[in-house]
Design a protein around this motif. Structure first.
Motif, short mmCIF file in Angstrom:
data_model
loop_
_atom_site.label_atom_id
_atom_site.label_comp_id
_atom_site.label_asym_id
_atom_site.label_seq_id
_atom_site.Cartn_x
_atom_site.Cartn_y
_atom_site.Cartn_z
N VAL A 46 0.87 -1.19 0.00
CA VAL A 46 0.00 0.00 0.00
C VAL A 46 0.90 1.24 0.00
O VAL A 46 1.56 1.55 0.99
CB VAL A 46 -0.94 -0.01 1.22
N LYS A 48 0.22 4.53 -0.66
CA LYS A 48 -0.32 5.89 -0.46
C LYS A 48 0.68 6.74 0.31
O LYS A 48 1.34 6.24 1.22
CB LYS A 48 -1.66 5.83 0.28
N ASN A 69 -4.75 4.87 -2.49
CA ASN A 69 -6.04 5.30 -1.94
C ASN A 69 -6.72 6.42 -2.70
O ASN A 69 -7.93 6.56 -2.65
CB ASN A 69 -5.87 5.78 -0.50
N ILE A 91 -7.80 1.25 -3.48
CA ILE A 91 -8.29 0.68 -2.21
C ILE A 91 -8.91 1.76 -1.33
O ILE A 91 -9.22 1.49 -0.16
CB ILE A 91 -7.17 -0.06 -1.45
N MET A 175 -13.85 -7.45 0.21
CA MET A 175 -12.78 -6.73 0.90
C MET A 175 -13.36 -6.13 2.18
O MET A 175 -14.55 -5.77 2.20
CB MET A 175 -12.28 -5.65 -0.04
N ILE A 177 -12.33 -3.72 5.94
CA ILE A 177 -11.45 -3.06 6.92
C ILE A 177 -12.18 -3.16 8.26
O ILE A 177 -13.13 -2.43 8.50
CB ILE A 177 -11.23 -1.57 6.58
N MET A 218 -4.04 -5.97 7.39
CA MET A 218 -3.14 -4.84 7.18
C MET A 218 -1.90 -5.07 8.06
O MET A 218 -1.73 -6.14 8.62
CB MET A 218 -3.86 -3.52 7.53
N THR A 219 -1.05 -4.06 8.18
CA THR A 219 0.21 -4.27 8.89
C THR A 219 0.02 -4.93 10.26
O THR A 219 0.74 -5.87 10.60
CB THR A 219 0.97 -2.93 9.04
N ARG A 234 -2.98 -6.30 2.67
CA ARG A 234 -2.66 -4.95 2.20
C ARG A 234 -1.72 -4.30 3.22
O ARG A 234 -2.16 -3.85 4.28
CB ARG A 234 -3.95 -4.12 2.08
N VAL A 235 -0.43 -4.26 2.92
CA VAL A 235 0.55 -3.82 3.91
C VAL A 235 1.20 -2.50 3.47
O VAL A 235 1.81 -2.44 2.40
CB VAL A 235 1.62 -4.91 4.13
N GLY A 236 1.04 -1.49 4.29
CA GLY A 236 1.64 -0.18 4.04
C GLY A 236 2.84 0.06 4.92
O GLY A 236 3.99 -0.13 4.52
N THR A 237 2.59 0.44 6.18
CA THR A 237 3.69 0.80 7.08
C THR A 237 4.65 -0.37 7.31
O THR A 237 5.84 -0.14 7.52
CB THR A 237 3.16 1.31 8.43
N ARG A 243 3.86 6.50 7.78
CA ARG A 243 3.50 7.56 6.82
C ARG A 243 3.64 8.92 7.48
O ARG A 243 3.33 9.07 8.65
CB ARG A 243 2.06 7.37 6.33
C1 LIG Z 1 -3.63 2.52 4.40
C2 LIG Z 1 -4.39 1.29 4.11
C3 LIG Z 1 -3.80 0.02 4.29
C4 LIG Z 1 -2.41 -0.17 4.85
O1 LIG Z 1 -2.36 0.17 6.19
P1 LIG Z 1 -1.07 -0.17 7.08
O2 LIG Z 1 -1.59 -0.19 8.46
O3 LIG Z 1 -0.09 0.92 6.84
O4 LIG Z 1 -0.57 -1.47 6.62
C5 LIG Z 1 -4.54 -1.09 3.94
N1 LIG Z 1 -5.79 -0.99 3.46
C6 LIG Z 1 -6.38 0.20 3.27
C7 LIG Z 1 -7.76 0.25 2.72
C8 LIG Z 1 -5.70 1.37 3.60
O5 LIG Z 1 -6.32 2.55 3.42
#
Ligand SMILES: *Cc1c(COP(=O)(O)O)cnc(C)c1O
Length: 244
Positions: A46, A48, A69, A91, A175, A177, A218-219, A234-237, A243
């Motif tokens: 991810v 963003k 995003n 996403i 999907m 959250i 997620m993370t 879905r892994v961002g941080t 961020r």
């Molecule tokens: C930002 C985001 C993520 C990633 O989040 P992290 O906690 O950084 O892994 C995953 N899914 C969606 C929909 C997001 O907006």
């Protein structure tokens, strides 16, 4: 002198390649625990708020699926990395005035949360001569402020029943959250719920609907998600660091 030292404090070195390797290892371990094949779980980076240099690094570490995003932010970055063979997913929430651009730039829209949006995307994809892969976003915790269709809603059933005539869309799965929490175990019941919902809906055999994909985790909770059947985390941080 003062300025310099404060700058040094705020710049944390993030090794994206190491992070990708570590996340992949944790996915493999979670698959083992759940007796799943690790090939069945896709790692989405991810990206963003991240610069294109960071996207390039994750790509060079082997990640080929990325999530963004915001349509506008992504449009500004794509030019610099257009040659990378990446499967791009939207996403984040999609405003109707950005839908045409989203259809143009993304292969997948993972946040379809109304029949109206599905119809709009179908029309735009048809006009652009492409087929768009989509996931249906489910508000699995039935939270007031959160996007996504309620698991028991008639609109969810209407959307899936409508897929037969939405020929430029291919519904691929669900999907979610789940509600925010620090403890990944608290996400587990929601992941279970999404999977059970998928199984129920799949049993109803809506024509032209595929429900193979479960984008969840997620993370902070992706290992639990993998244990509960996620096919895409879905892994961002966890890859790019915090961020800013
Ligand atoms: C930002 C985001 C993520 C990633 O989040 P992290 O906690 O950084 O892994 C995953 N899914 C969606 C929909 C997001 O907006």
């Amino acid at each position: 002198m003062k300025r310099l030292s404060s700058a040094v404090v705020t710049i944390a070195f993030v090794d994206i390649r190491d992070n990708v390797v570590a996340v992949r290892e944790r996915i493999v371990a979670a698959c083992k625990r759940a007796e799943r094949s690790s090939g069945d779980v896709q790692l989405m980076a991810v990206s963003k708020t991240q610069p294109t240099s960071a996207i390039r690094e994750a790509y060079e570490a082997g990640v080929t699926v990325f999530g963004e995003n915001r349509v506008q932010e992504f449009a500004g970055k794509l030019g610099e990395i257009a040659e990378l063979r990446i499967e791009w997913h939207l996403i984040g929430p999609l405003q109707s005035n950005k839908a045409a651009k989203a259809v143009e730039l993304f292969e997948w829209v993972d946040t379809v949360d109304s029949l109206k949006l599905a119809e709009r995307l179908n029309r735009l994809a048809g006009e652009q001569g492409k087929t768009l892969d989509v996931l249906v976003e489910i508000n699995v915790g039935a939270e007031e402020q959160k996007a996504g269709l309620h698991p028991q809603s008639q609109e969810l059933r209407d959307l899936l029943a409508g897929a037969e005539r939405l020929e430029a869309l291919q519904i691929r799965g669900l999907m979610c959250i789940p509600p925010m929490t620090d403890n990944p175990e608290e996400s587990r019941p929601y992941f279970r719920k999404l999977r059970a919902l998928r199984d129920d809906l799949a049993a109803a055999k809506f024509p032209r609907v595929e429900l193979d994909e479960l984008s969840m985790g997620m993370t902070h909770d992706f290992e639990v998600a993998v244990e509960e059947g996620s096919t895409c985390v879905r892994v961002g941080t966890g890859i790019f660091g915090a961020r800013t």
